[in-house]
Structures are given as structure tokens and as C-alpha cells.
Scaffold this motif. Sequence first.
Motif, PDB file in Angstrom:
ATOM      1  N   GLU A  35       0.807  -1.208   0.000  1.00  0.00           N
ATOM      2  CA  GLU A  35       0.000   0.000   0.000  1.00  0.00           C
ATOM      3  C   GLU A  35       0.843   1.261   0.000  1.00  0.00           C
ATOM      4  OE1 GLU A  35      -3.624   0.250   2.393  1.00  0.00           O
ATOM      5  OE2 GLU A  35      -3.147  -1.748   3.156  1.00  0.00           O
ATOM      6  N   ILE A  36       0.283   2.331  -0.600  1.00  0.00           N
ATOM      7  CA  ILE A  36       0.872   3.660  -0.572  1.00  0.00           C
ATOM      8  C   ILE A  36       0.004   4.526   0.331  1.00  0.00           C
ATOM      9  CG2 ILE A  36       1.391   5.741  -1.913  1.00  0.00           C
ATOM     10  CD1 ILE A  36       1.997   3.926  -4.288  1.00  0.00           C
ATOM     11  N   TYR A  37       0.636   5.235   1.264  1.00  0.00           N
ATOM     12  CA  TYR A  37      -0.091   6.073   2.214  1.00  0.00           C
ATOM     13  C   TYR A  37       0.220   7.548   1.952  1.00  0.00           C
ATOM     14  CZ  TYR A  37      -0.728   1.715   4.807  1.00  0.00           C
ATOM     15  OH  TYR A  37      -1.058   0.437   5.166  1.00  0.00           O
ATOM     16  N   ASN A  38      -0.809   8.383   2.016  1.00  0.00           N
ATOM     17  CA  ASN A  38      -0.660   9.827   1.895  1.00  0.00           C
ATOM     18  C   ASN A  38      -1.106  10.468   3.199  1.00  0.00           C
ATOM     19  OD1 ASN A  38       0.000  10.584  -1.122  1.00  0.00           O
ATOM     20  ND2 ASN A  38      -1.463   8.892  -1.203  1.00  0.00           N
ATOM     21  N   LEU A  39      -0.136  10.888   3.999  1.00  0.00           N
ATOM     22  CA  LEU A  39      -0.411  11.457   5.310  1.00  0.00           C
ATOM     23  C   LEU A  39       0.237  12.833   5.385  1.00  0.00           C
ATOM     24  CD1 LEU A  39       0.315   8.229   7.373  1.00  0.00           C
ATOM     25  CD2 LEU A  39      -1.865   8.968   6.425  1.00  0.00           C
ATOM     26  N   TYR A  40       0.422  13.344   6.595  1.00  0.00           N
ATOM     27  CA  TYR A  40       1.052  14.648   6.754  1.00  0.00           C
ATOM     28  C   TYR A  40       1.661  14.774   8.143  1.00  0.00           C
ATOM     29  CZ  TYR A  40      -3.183  15.858   9.388  1.00  0.00           C
ATOM     30  OH  TYR A  40      -4.198  15.878  10.308  1.00  0.00           O
ATOM     31  N   PHE A  41       2.546  15.775   8.292  1.00  0.00           N
ATOM     32  CA  PHE A  41       3.063  16.115   9.605  1.00  0.00           C
ATOM     33  C   PHE A  41       3.043  17.627   9.770  1.00  0.00           C
ATOM     34  CE2 PHE A  41       6.879  16.548   7.089  1.00  0.00           C
ATOM     35  CZ  PHE A  41       7.590  17.578   7.704  1.00  0.00           C
ATOM     36  N   ILE A  42       3.111  18.079  11.024  1.00  0.00           N
ATOM     37  CA  ILE A  42       3.014  19.503  11.346  1.00  0.00           C
ATOM     38  C   ILE A  42       4.153  19.871  12.297  1.00  0.00           C
ATOM     39  CG2 ILE A  42       1.603  21.303  12.442  1.00  0.00           C
ATOM     40  CD1 ILE A  42      -0.860  19.634  11.719  1.00  0.00           C
ATOM     41  N   TYR A  43       4.794  21.000  12.042  1.00  0.00           N
ATOM     42  CA  TYR A  43       5.809  21.532  12.941  1.00  0.00           C
ATOM     43  C   TYR A  43       5.100  22.316  14.044  1.00  0.00           C
ATOM     44  CZ  TYR A  43       9.673  24.482  14.610  1.00  0.00           C
ATOM     45  OH  TYR A  43      10.592  25.139  15.392  1.00  0.00           O
ATOM     46  N   LEU A  44       5.376  21.965  15.305  1.00  0.00           N
ATOM     47  CA  LEU A  44       4.669  22.569  16.434  1.00  0.00           C
ATOM     48  C   LEU A  44       5.483  23.644  17.154  1.00  0.00           C
ATOM     49  CD1 LEU A  44       3.093  19.340  17.980  1.00  0.00           C
ATOM     50  CD2 LEU A  44       2.041  20.949  16.386  1.00  0.00           C
ATOM     51  N   GLY A  45       6.772  23.784  16.826  1.00  0.00           N
ATOM     52  CA  GLY A  45       7.596  24.787  17.494  1.00  0.00           C
ATOM     53  C   GLY A  45       8.721  24.163  18.302  1.00  0.00           C
ATOM     54  N   LYS A  46       9.411  25.004  19.092  1.00  0.00           N
ATOM     55  CA  LYS A  46      10.574  24.557  19.848  1.00  0.00           C
ATOM     56  C   LYS A  46      10.218  24.239  21.298  1.00  0.00           C
ATOM     57  CE  LYS A  46      13.836  27.032  16.915  1.00  0.00           C
ATOM     58  NZ  LYS A  46      15.041  27.903  16.854  1.00  0.00           N
ATOM     59  N   GLU A  47      11.006  23.307  21.890  1.00  0.00           N
ATOM     60  CA  GLU A  47      10.739  22.895  23.271  1.00  0.00           C
ATOM     61  C   GLU A  47      12.007  22.297  23.869  1.00  0.00           C
ATOM     62  OE1 GLU A  47       8.279  19.249  25.250  1.00  0.00           O
ATOM     63  OE2 GLU A  47       7.121  20.529  23.903  1.00  0.00           O
ATOM     64  N   ASN A  48      12.296  22.612  25.122  1.00  0.00           N
ATOM     65  CA  ASN A  48      13.365  21.926  25.838  1.00  0.00           C
ATOM     66  C   ASN A  48      12.819  20.599  26.341  1.00  0.00           C
ATOM     67  OD1 ASN A  48      15.034  24.086  25.379  1.00  0.00           O
ATOM     68  ND2 ASN A  48      14.911  24.904  27.446  1.00  0.00           N
ATOM     69  N   LYS A  49      13.432  19.495  25.908  1.00  0.00           N
ATOM     70  CA  LYS A  49      12.910  18.167  26.192  1.00  0.00           C
ATOM     71  C   LYS A  49      13.891  17.365  27.036  1.00  0.00           C
ATOM     72  CE  LYS A  49       9.929  14.766  25.666  1.00  0.00           C
ATOM     73  NZ  LYS A  49       8.583  14.840  26.282  1.00  0.00           N
ATOM     74  N   LYS A  50      13.424  16.860  28.168  1.00  0.00           N
ATOM     75  CA  LYS A  50      14.234  15.998  29.022  1.00  0.00           C
ATOM     76  C   LYS A  50      14.085  14.555  28.566  1.00  0.00           C
ATOM     77  CE  LYS A  50      15.164  14.781  33.850  1.00  0.00           C
ATOM     78  NZ  LYS A  50      14.780  15.004  35.272  1.00  0.00           N
ATOM     79  N   ILE A  51      15.208  13.931  28.231  1.00  0.00           N
ATOM     80  CA  ILE A  51      15.204  12.544  27.776  1.00  0.00           C
ATOM     81  C   ILE A  51      15.822  11.687  28.878  1.00  0.00           C
ATOM     82  CG2 ILE A  51      16.034  10.903  26.060  1.00  0.00           C
ATOM     83  CD1 ILE A  51      15.949  14.473  25.055  1.00  0.00           C
ATOM     84  N   PRO A  52      15.054  10.807  29.514  1.00  0.00           N
ATOM     85  CA  PRO A  52      15.568   9.982  30.609  1.00  0.00           C
ATOM     86  C   PRO A  52      16.834   9.231  30.207  1.00  0.00           C
ATOM     87  CG  PRO A  52      13.188   9.757  30.459  1.00  0.00           C
ATOM     88  CD  PRO A  52      13.616  10.549  29.262  1.00  0.00           C
ATOM     89  N   GLY A  53      17.862   9.329  31.055  1.00  0.00           N
ATOM     90  CA  GLY A  53      19.100   8.617  30.812  1.00  0.00           C
ATOM     91  C   GLY A  53      20.024   9.267  29.809  1.00  0.00           C
ATOM     92  N   PHE A  54      19.600  10.386  29.207  1.00  0.00           N
ATOM     93  CA  PHE A  54      20.413  11.036  28.190  1.00  0.00           C
ATOM     94  C   PHE A  54      20.711  12.492  28.536  1.00  0.00           C
ATOM     95  CE2 PHE A  54      21.070  13.281  24.133  1.00  0.00           C
ATOM     96  CZ  PHE A  54      22.098  12.520  23.590  1.00  0.00           C
ATOM     97  N   GLY A  55      19.682  13.234  28.959  1.00  0.00           N
ATOM     98  CA  GLY A  55      19.867  14.639  29.294  1.00  0.00           C
ATOM     99  C   GLY A  55      18.739  15.493  28.733  1.00  0.00           C
ATOM    100  N   THR A  56      18.931  16.796  28.783  1.00  0.00           N
ATOM    101  CA  THR A  56      17.944  17.743  28.275  1.00  0.00           C
ATOM    102  C   THR A  56      18.467  18.396  27.003  1.00  0.00           C
ATOM    103  OG1 THR A  56      17.128  18.193  30.504  1.00  0.00           O
ATOM    104  CG2 THR A  56      16.590  19.805  28.802  1.00  0.00           C
TER     105      THR A  56
END
Length: 264
Positions: free
Chosen positions: A178-199
Motif C-alpha cells: 500500500e501507498i499512504y498519503n499522510l502529513y506532519f506539522i511543525y509545532l515549534g521549539k521545546e526543551n525536552k528531558k530525555i531519561p538517561g540522556f539529558g535535556t
Amino acid sequence: MKRFLAAVSLALVLFSGNVSAQENNNYPFKSGESLNFVMNYTWGGVITDVGSANCTVTYTDGKYNVLLTGRSFKFFDVFFKVRERFEVKFDEKTFRPSRFFREAFEGKYHMKNTLTFNSDYTISSRTQKKDRAPVDTLLRGSVNTMDLLTLFFKYRTMTFTESNIGQKRPLEFVIDKEIYNLYFIYLGKENKKIPGFGTCRTMKFAAKVVAGNVFDGKEDLLIWVTDDQNKIPVFFESPVIVGKVQGRISSISGNKYPLTSKIK
């Protein structure tokens, strides 16, 4: 696990190897980049790490080769053993894929899928479940139809600014028959904390997922990508029919540029 690897490909989906022909581009990735991820599953407030994935990229004579593998942890193999492999070659200049292959082992489920991208933009798909005879299908694609891995690398080269927030960007990809036609959206910037890796300073995206036996299609897949020249996916999450799945970066090596987005 298959849905996790597809998500990484979109996000992801992402890369060790030696350069056998000189790379000459300004892309945010290079041969030798290697990303490791941990995935977890949340249900009833309990968060459990259940598996891992690795993405590597190599470069040979004008083509990138991307390999994405995933597996359940040994403890969970007793309950539901998972082994996944996604691999593709695409052209350095046009990002046109030539051949894509995936093999999925999920409990009793076993699927092989080979995609050959033809010059007239048709796609020859061969699927084979377990010990059944293979099925060949010819799909009518377009210049924008890609596999998930190539699609992610192409969008990784794009620039997103504040003026792009809320804009829909198309996603046209093929998997299985199958071929899928979807989309994505840019929501902006954010400081993200990743467990075990850092911010990290990140750019946040929402991608529309495909309804099926895991996703219900009503919720978006959320993806956080480093806000630096590398644009590496570091975290994703998505509700599934029962519970929620998350993937997080655990280690990065061979990145093309300094990871300036990591703040602590």
C-alpha cells in the motif's frame, strides 16, 4: 516493534560505516552516524522498557545505505519475541530509493517485504508471510513516493522556522502493498528531558499515523528532533489501542556536527 521502527523512521526513523567514495554535501548526516534507542510501553501507569533499536548509515559510490534493526529484550522474548530489520539504498542527490527490504518477526507473525523503485515511478512490491508463497504487486507511485527511511532522511535536510508552525507537510510512503498519503506539522521549539540522556533543545512535530491493529488513527505521533545542525530524533510517543509507546535516544556517535542542542 514494527510500529516502533516505523515511527523512528518517520521521526526515524536513522546510522556505522566507512566512506568508500567521497561524500560532498551539506546534509545533516554522514556515513558513520550511529543512533541507539530504547523503547518502552506504558499501560495502567506502569512504564516498562521492552526493547531497543539501532540505526546506521553507510555511503558507497553516490548512494546511502540505511539499516534499522530492533529487538525485544531477552526477558520479554519469553512472552513475545520480536526481531525487525529495515534496510534501504537511496541516491545521494535525488533521494530516490532503489531498493527497500524489511523482515519482521513478531511472535508467530513473520513478514518479508521487498520494494523495487522503477524509473517510471511504479513500485514492484513482493510480500511473503511465513511459509506462504510470495505475492507480487505493482503499485502506481509518484516522484514523491518513498519508503519510510528515505523519507525521513529527505525531511531531515529541511529547515523549519517560526513561520512554518502549524503548516501541514505531506508524507507519501509505501510499505508492503500500500501507498499512504499522510502529513506532519511543525509545532515549534521545546526543551525536552530525555531519561538517561539529558535535556536538549528540540523541534517538536506531530505526524498523522495510520489506523490499524495497533494505532487507532485518532491520535498523532509526537516527535522531538534536536534543534541543531544534526536534526536527530531523540524522543517520540504515541498512544496505541491499549496504552502508549515511547522511544528515546540512548546514545549518539558519528554525528556530523557537534550536538550543540544538548544543554545538560
